[in-house]
Design an enzyme around this catalytic site. Structure first.
Site, short mmCIF file in Angstrom:
data_model
loop_
_atom_site.label_atom_id
_atom_site.label_comp_id
_atom_site.label_asym_id
_atom_site.label_seq_id
_atom_site.Cartn_x
_atom_site.Cartn_y
_atom_site.Cartn_z
CG HIS A 70 -6.10 0.56 2.62
ND1 HIS A 70 -5.80 0.11 0.57
CD2 HIS A 70 -7.06 1.08 2.61
CE1 HIS A 70 -7.25 0.28 0.22
NE2 HIS A 70 -8.17 0.52 1.71
CD GLU A 105 -4.19 2.01 -2.39
OE1 GLU A 105 -3.90 1.26 -1.61
OE2 GLU A 105 -5.02 1.54 -3.68
CE1 TYR A 133 -3.11 -4.76 5.88
CE2 TYR A 133 -2.68 -2.87 4.20
CZ TYR A 133 -3.03 -3.62 5.01
OH TYR A 133 -3.63 -4.66 3.68
CD GLU A 143 -5.99 -2.26 -2.46
OE1 GLU A 143 -6.22 -1.93 -3.30
OE2 GLU A 143 -5.58 -2.05 -1.56
CG ASP A 174 -2.37 -0.26 1.22
OD1 ASP A 174 -2.94 -0.60 -0.03
OD2 ASP A 174 -2.93 -0.84 1.54
CG HIS A 191 -8.62 1.19 -5.24
ND1 HIS A 191 -7.93 0.77 -4.17
CD2 HIS A 191 -9.56 1.99 -4.73
CE1 HIS A 191 -8.38 2.25 -2.96
NE2 HIS A 191 -9.49 2.36 -3.95
CD GLU A 214 -5.04 -0.86 -6.24
OE1 GLU A 214 -5.97 -0.78 -7.33
OE2 GLU A 214 -5.41 -0.07 -5.74
ZN ZN Z 1 -4.78 -0.58 -0.25
ZN ZN Z 2 -5.72 -0.20 -3.80
#
Ligand code: ZN
Ligand code: ZN
Length: 348
Positions: A124, A121, A128, A222, A91, A225, A188
């Site tokens: 994301h 992104e 994490y 994702e 990401d 995307h 993705e």
């Molecule tokens: Zn992502």
């Molecule tokens: Zn993505």
């Protein structure tokens, strides 16, 4: 159009051109966006879908997962941290790459979509980090990120993607944006799934459900995307038939095939000590995903036709892609924590 000639960065404002762009790249466009006057009106629906999926990591309370963390086996903890940092690494590349493509896209509505994707992104990536910060100290996080950077299998797997992204950075030609798009779909639409499989496998055992909830939000993003990028490439090939060559179609098949191979290899390494995930089934699943990505590009399957051999990975079907019913999703997400392995997780 010479597909090997670098595109120039467009001026911010070109008053002599129409607001509705004459092309997604190398087009004439004023630079102003009126959503009511765009070349591909379906892009507005996609924009709405992306926005309706908006979420942020802090909405998810990690307390339950924090309590469960110590109950995981050391193997589960190790794989959990490896996958978490490796997905974060993927990401991390995606955010600046989407921003960079935006500079060369001449249709303002597509620019807006790339901006939203870049933002997602970033979310994301943060999620994490949020998971990690709930579970392990910074020193361990740093070790894990270093491990992700130096792991040869991770490097090999990411090289194909990186090469095409760097090529575009060095030389932003139409040909290179085409190749970047294909690799972005692989990243993705294929590369994340062995990682997703691990987290959903834990969830099937009622473990780390908050993490899985976040992962399912990431997966939902994702999928969209990858779908958008497929639409982008189809329009690109339609507007520029000089890109729609046998060599480029071969490139798609070759690159998707390589991604499938690398994903299988990675899955064998990362999931080999996890009981309950059938790796043969996972291999078939990557082929199933690859076929799906090709069909989204309007191309025939690469692998023999198969149904989804691991329906439990696919918490949310691709049919959700164009749905804007976020309340439907939230309802699913809320029931997520309640189901057990025996009472219908597979139905989600
Ligand atoms: Zn992502
Ligand atoms: Zn993505």
């Amino acid at each position: 159009m010479d597909i090997h000639l670098p595109m120039s960065k467009i001026k911010l404002l070109n008053p002599e051109f129409p607001n509705k762009s004459t092309g997604i790249i190398n087009g004439q466009s004023s630079g102003l966006l009126n959503w009511n006057d765009i070349a591909y009106p379906q892009i507005y629906d996609l924009y709405q879908t992306l926005l309706s999926n908006f979420w942020k990591a802090q909405e998810i309370n990690m307390q339950d997962d924090i309590k469960q963390w110590d109950l995981l086996s050391s193997t589960e903890q190790d794989v959990f941290l490896r996958i978490n940092t490796q997905l974060a690494s993927l990401d991390s590349l995606q955010t600046p790459t989407m921003c960079q493509v935006m500079d060369y896209v001449t249709d303002s509505s597509f620019k807006a979509i790339f901006a939203v994707i870049a933002q997602q992104e970033a979310v994301h990536n943060e999620s994490y980090s949020y998971i990690l910060s709930s579970l392990v100290p910074l020193s361990e996080q740093n070790d894990r990120f270093n491990q992700a950077k130096s792991d040869p299998i991770v490097q090999k797997r990411n090289q194909l993607i990186l090469d095409s992204y760097e090529r575009f950075r060095e030389n932003p030609t139409p040909q290179n944006v085409f190749q970047l798009g294909v690799n972005s779909i692989n990243l993705e639409g294929i590369y994340f799934y062995a990682g997703f499989a691990f987290f959903y496998h834990l969830a099937r055992q009622q473990k780390m459900l908050k993490t899985s909830t976040m992962i399912s939000y990431i997966q939902r993003d994702e999928m969209q995307h990858a779908y958008f990028m497929a639409q982008f490439l189809r329009i690109l090939l339609t507007e520029h038939p000089e890109l729609n060559t046998d060599a480029n179609i071969d490139y798609v098949y070759k690159t998707v095939g390589q991604a499938v191979q690398l994903e299988k290899e990675w899955a064998h390494v990362i999931l080999k000590d996890i009981e309950g995930i059938n790796l043969n089934e996972y291999e078939e699943y990557t082929e199933y995903l690859a076929n799906k990505r090709l069909r989204q590009l309007g191309l025939p399957n690469l692998f023999s036709e198969r149904i989804n051999p691991m329906p439990w990975i696919h918490v949310f079907s691709d049919e959700m892609i164009n749905e804007t019913k976020s309340d439907f999703f939230e309802q699913k997400a809320r029931t997520y924590a309640k189901v057990t392995q025996s009472n219908g997780f597979d139905e989600l």
